[in-house]
Design a protein around this motif. Structure first.
Motif, mmCIF file in Angstrom:
data_model
loop_
_atom_site.group_PDB
_atom_site.id
_atom_site.type_symbol
_atom_site.label_atom_id
_atom_site.label_comp_id
_atom_site.label_asym_id
_atom_site.label_seq_id
_atom_site.Cartn_x
_atom_site.Cartn_y
_atom_site.Cartn_z
ATOM 1 N N ALA A 24 0.839 -1.647 -0.021
ATOM 2 C CA ALA A 24 0.052 0.382 -0.128
ATOM 3 C C ALA A 24 0.691 1.230 -0.180
ATOM 4 O O ALA A 24 0.870 2.013 -0.181
ATOM 5 C CB ALA A 24 -0.823 -0.217 1.429
ATOM 6 N N LEU A 25 1.831 1.096 0.808
ATOM 7 C CA LEU A 25 2.968 2.516 0.985
ATOM 8 C C LEU A 25 3.510 2.135 -0.354
ATOM 9 O O LEU A 25 3.118 3.725 -1.111
ATOM 10 C CB LEU A 25 4.046 1.931 1.713
ATOM 11 C CG LEU A 25 4.988 3.399 2.075
ATOM 12 C CD1 LEU A 25 4.231 4.850 1.975
ATOM 13 C CD2 LEU A 25 6.594 2.779 3.304
ATOM 14 N N SER A 26 3.832 1.449 -1.547
ATOM 15 C CA SER A 26 4.602 1.722 -2.315
ATOM 16 C C SER A 26 3.359 2.304 -3.712
ATOM 17 O O SER A 26 4.168 3.283 -4.303
ATOM 18 C CB SER A 26 4.829 0.677 -2.568
ATOM 19 O OG SER A 26 5.853 0.285 -2.038
ATOM 20 N N ALA A 27 2.449 1.784 -3.334
ATOM 21 C CA ALA A 27 1.727 2.425 -4.438
ATOM 22 C C ALA A 27 0.609 3.449 -4.233
ATOM 23 O O ALA A 27 0.926 4.438 -5.154
ATOM 24 C CB ALA A 27 -0.090 1.327 -4.590
ATOM 25 N N ALA A 28 0.800 4.108 -3.097
ATOM 26 C CA ALA A 28 0.797 5.224 -2.456
ATOM 27 C C ALA A 28 1.931 6.614 -2.548
ATOM 28 O O ALA A 28 1.394 7.197 -3.327
ATOM 29 C CB ALA A 28 0.756 5.566 -1.289
ATOM 30 N N ALA A 29 2.507 6.091 -2.842
ATOM 31 C CA ALA A 29 3.864 6.739 -2.980
ATOM 32 C C ALA A 29 4.450 7.364 -4.858
ATOM 33 O O ALA A 29 4.642 8.501 -5.432
ATOM 34 C CB ALA A 29 5.557 6.432 -2.117
ATOM 35 N N ALA A 30 3.218 5.962 -5.270
ATOM 36 C CA ALA A 30 3.924 5.973 -6.858
ATOM 37 C C ALA A 30 2.717 6.783 -7.473
ATOM 38 O O ALA A 30 3.112 7.400 -8.486
ATOM 39 C CB ALA A 30 3.447 3.822 -7.847
ATOM 40 N N ARG A 31 1.872 7.203 -6.702
ATOM 41 C CA ARG A 31 0.877 8.197 -7.307
ATOM 42 C C ARG A 31 0.714 9.677 -6.976
ATOM 43 O O ARG A 31 -0.221 10.461 -7.526
ATOM 44 C CB ARG A 31 -1.020 7.532 -6.908
ATOM 45 C CG ARG A 31 -0.944 6.224 -7.547
ATOM 46 C CD ARG A 31 -3.011 5.612 -7.245
ATOM 47 N NE ARG A 31 -3.294 6.885 -7.281
ATOM 48 C CZ ARG A 31 -4.978 7.122 -7.702
ATOM 49 N NH1 ARG A 31 -5.382 5.427 -6.802
ATOM 50 N NH2 ARG A 31 -5.964 7.906 -7.414
ATOM 51 N N GLY A 32 1.278 10.441 -6.022
ATOM 52 C CA GLY A 32 1.461 11.001 -5.442
ATOM 53 C C GLY A 32 2.199 11.695 -4.082
ATOM 54 O O GLY A 32 2.165 10.734 -3.717
ATOM 55 N N PRO A 33 2.033 12.764 -3.314
ATOM 56 C CA PRO A 33 2.365 13.215 -2.315
ATOM 57 C C PRO A 33 1.491 12.245 -1.310
ATOM 58 O O PRO A 33 0.865 12.267 -1.534
ATOM 59 C CB PRO A 33 2.563 14.098 -2.454
ATOM 60 C CG PRO A 33 1.805 14.966 -3.903
ATOM 61 C CD PRO A 33 1.854 13.947 -4.585
ATOM 62 N N THR A 34 2.941 12.060 -0.399
ATOM 63 C CA THR A 34 1.817 11.271 1.027
ATOM 64 C C THR A 34 1.646 11.128 1.880
ATOM 65 O O THR A 34 3.057 11.609 2.247
ATOM 66 C CB THR A 34 2.629 9.303 0.584
ATOM 67 O OG1 THR A 34 2.428 8.573 -0.628
ATOM 68 C CG2 THR A 34 1.782 8.618 1.175
ATOM 69 N N VAL A 35 1.196 10.842 2.551
ATOM 70 C CA VAL A 35 1.245 11.472 4.037
ATOM 71 C C VAL A 35 0.429 9.437 4.845
ATOM 72 O O VAL A 35 -0.286 9.376 4.298
ATOM 73 C CB VAL A 35 -0.035 12.038 4.601
ATOM 74 C CG1 VAL A 35 0.560 12.376 5.964
ATOM 75 C CG2 VAL A 35 0.559 13.471 4.499
ATOM 76 N N ALA A 36 1.529 8.891 5.815
ATOM 77 C CA ALA A 36 0.489 7.913 6.449
ATOM 78 C C ALA A 36 -0.516 8.283 7.947
ATOM 79 O O ALA A 36 0.037 9.607 8.695
ATOM 80 C CB ALA A 36 1.954 7.158 7.072
ATOM 81 N N VAL A 37 -1.343 7.432 7.914
ATOM 82 C CA VAL A 37 -1.984 7.320 9.655
ATOM 83 C C VAL A 37 -1.253 6.433 9.961
ATOM 84 O O VAL A 37 -1.965 5.621 9.400
ATOM 85 C CB VAL A 37 -3.328 8.482 9.020
ATOM 86 C CG1 VAL A 37 -3.971 7.702 8.472
ATOM 87 C CG2 VAL A 37 -3.556 8.961 9.851
#
Length: 487
Positions: A24-37
């Motif tokens: 999920a982290l890799s997929a999020a980061a591949a799509r745009g600026p990412t924040v984790a919660v």
């Protein structure tokens, strides 16, 4: 780049507290600026009997993860949803504040987890926010490893066979870790040392389980380089360091099963069902873990405190609070049982062979409901995992899938003599027995050492209690047949 970017991504971390090989982290980061919660849910954790040492382990791993994500400019935010039914409101609020385009999660599999995720997905989609979930904590998606009649497997050896066929066709690949992103105008939240309702474990327990991916990777490398060859021959001996000590890291997702599988394959020339027997045996254990998670999805009743074999709900379990307390407090008068329980209470972990021995003792010799044992383990295990813990308890009590036939009852004394022949494990955890020789140490009562160094007499007669268990099982409406051994 500021926080009002329209392509902002949010990853909601749960049992996947790592930066590497995190789908999920890799997929999020591949799509745009990412924040984790990460959501703190103390009320829910209490309801699930999560152990204080496990919650502490999560918090310590979150601190390490926050540092490593910080190096990639991915802020880690902490929010509270005391109960999971508050998760959707909390996440929606955050998504709207940060103008999030999509939320990304790695799938989780209990009944409550699935319900929570469905509610979150529905709430976000209604507000135009995408919800993406990914296969991550398993090698195969539940529902894709099925029998010829499209049902979930009930027998491990058949499940394993299909997994082998799938692995021959394609090996689950690790995903690339995200790169460094442009700095966002969002700061990471501090992570508390403790959560209300959960006591902080002793420093000695914490020291046994250092947090962070580097430690998990170090354990995996050490095991794959030096110990995996001896795994099959040494894993049953509790006084030897024969196991990988990775279960807590796998349960919290500090390391992935794919990373474990690849390390084992690397040590065995890419083979998973031939070659070195140690590596094959260990890969089998990864597949047992997989099997029990698939069971959780295919047979949701095990998530609801129900026996996998419905006919065993009619068992006449005994209500024996004093005997249950003696088992919980390591004073049964059977050294291998008490030493194992002491190990659990002091370290948050118990050797796998002994988990089976103490579970059979509670459910067969004491004829106490397996759910009492399951709950007690969850409240003390740093690697407590609903699927594996429930699977193990139901296996041992002969109420589960593929379980030990009811007439096969481990004798704690012969298990002790076989797997701790010198009594080293017993003497380590029960120092009051240190003076006994290697024959007496397994059963001080038989040595005529009445009350050996203030050690109690056995609370139960092993042969009489074995007969009592056999009778209780024989009297069930539909007697069960034996399955595979999970030895």
């Amino acid at each position: 780049m500021n926080s009002v970017n329209s392509d902002m991504q949010l990853i909601w971390l749960r049992s996947d507290l790592r930066q590497h090989d995190n789908t999920a982290l890799s997929a999020a980061a591949a799509r745009g600026p990412t924040v984790a919660v990460y959501l703190l849910s103390p009320q829910q954790w209490l309801e699930h009997d999560d152990a204080p040492c496990k919650v502490d382990f999560w918090l310590r791993n979150l601190k390490e993860l926050s540092k490593s994500l910080g190096e990639l400019n991915i802020p880690l935010l902490i929010r509270t949803a005391a109960h999971w039914d508050q998760a959707q409101a909390e996440l929606l609020k955050l998504c709207q504040q940060l103008k999030i385009e999509a939320l990304h999660v790695n799938e989780e599999y209990g009944v409550h987890e699935s319900r929570r995720d469905a509610a979150v997905a529905e709430t976000l989609k209604a507000e135009g926010i995408e919800f993406h979930s990914y296969l991550d904590q398993l090698l195969f998606k539940p529902g894709t490893v099925l029998t010829k009649t499209d049902t979930y497997f009930k027998v491990f050896s058949q499940f394993r066979k299909v997994c082998y066929e799938r692995l021959h066709r394609s090996m689950p690949a690790r995903v690339k870790a995200p790169g460094k992103q442009a700095k966002l105008k969002i700061d990471s939240d501090p992570i508390a040392d403790s959560v209300e309702g959960f006591t902080t474990p002793s420093e000695s327990l914490q020291a046994l389980w250092p947090a962070g991916e580097k430690e998990a990777q170090r354990r995996l490398d050490t095991f794959a380089d030096a110990q995996i060859d001896y795994y099959k021959s040494e894993r049953d001996f509790p006084a030897k360091p024969g196991t990988s000590q990775l279960s807590a890291y796998l349960a919290a997702g500090v390391i992935s099963p794919r990373q474990c599988l690849h390390a084992a394959l690397q040590s065995n020339q890419g083979e998973f069902e031939s070659g070195k027997v140690g590596a094959v045996t260990w890969i089998n254990e990864l597949l047992w873990r997989e099997f029990y998670k698939h069971i959780l999805v295919g047979y949701p009743r095990v998530s609801r405190h129900r026996a996998f074999r419905p006919e065993t709900e009619a068992l006449a379990w005994r209500d024996a609070p004093d005997e249950l307390a003696a088992w919980q407090e390591a004073r049964t008068g059977l050294p291998i049982i008490d030493a194992a329980m002491r190990q659990l209470l002091e370290t948050g972990w118990m050797h796998n062979r002994l988990r089976m021995v103490v579970a059979m003792f509670l459910t067969k010799n004491l004829l106490i409901d397996w759910r009492e044992g399951e709950r007690f383990f969850m409240r003390h295990l740093i690697d407590g995992d609903l699927a594996a813990n429930n699977g193990g308890w139901q296996w041992s009590s002969s109420t589960g899938t593929d379980s030990a036939p009811y007439f096969r009852i481990f004798n704690p004394l012969s298990q002790s003599e076989k797997f701790d022949s010198e009594g080293l494990f017993i003497k380590h955890w029960l120092p009051q027995l240190a003076g006994l020789n290697k024959k007496e140490v397994h059963n001080p009562a038989s040595a005529g050492l009445f009350g050996a160094a203030d050690y109690p007499a056995p609370i139960v007669n092993l042969s009489a209690s074995r007969e009592r268990a056999l009778t209780a099982f024989k009297n069930l409406p539909s007697r069960q047949a034996g399955g595979d051994d999970h030895e």
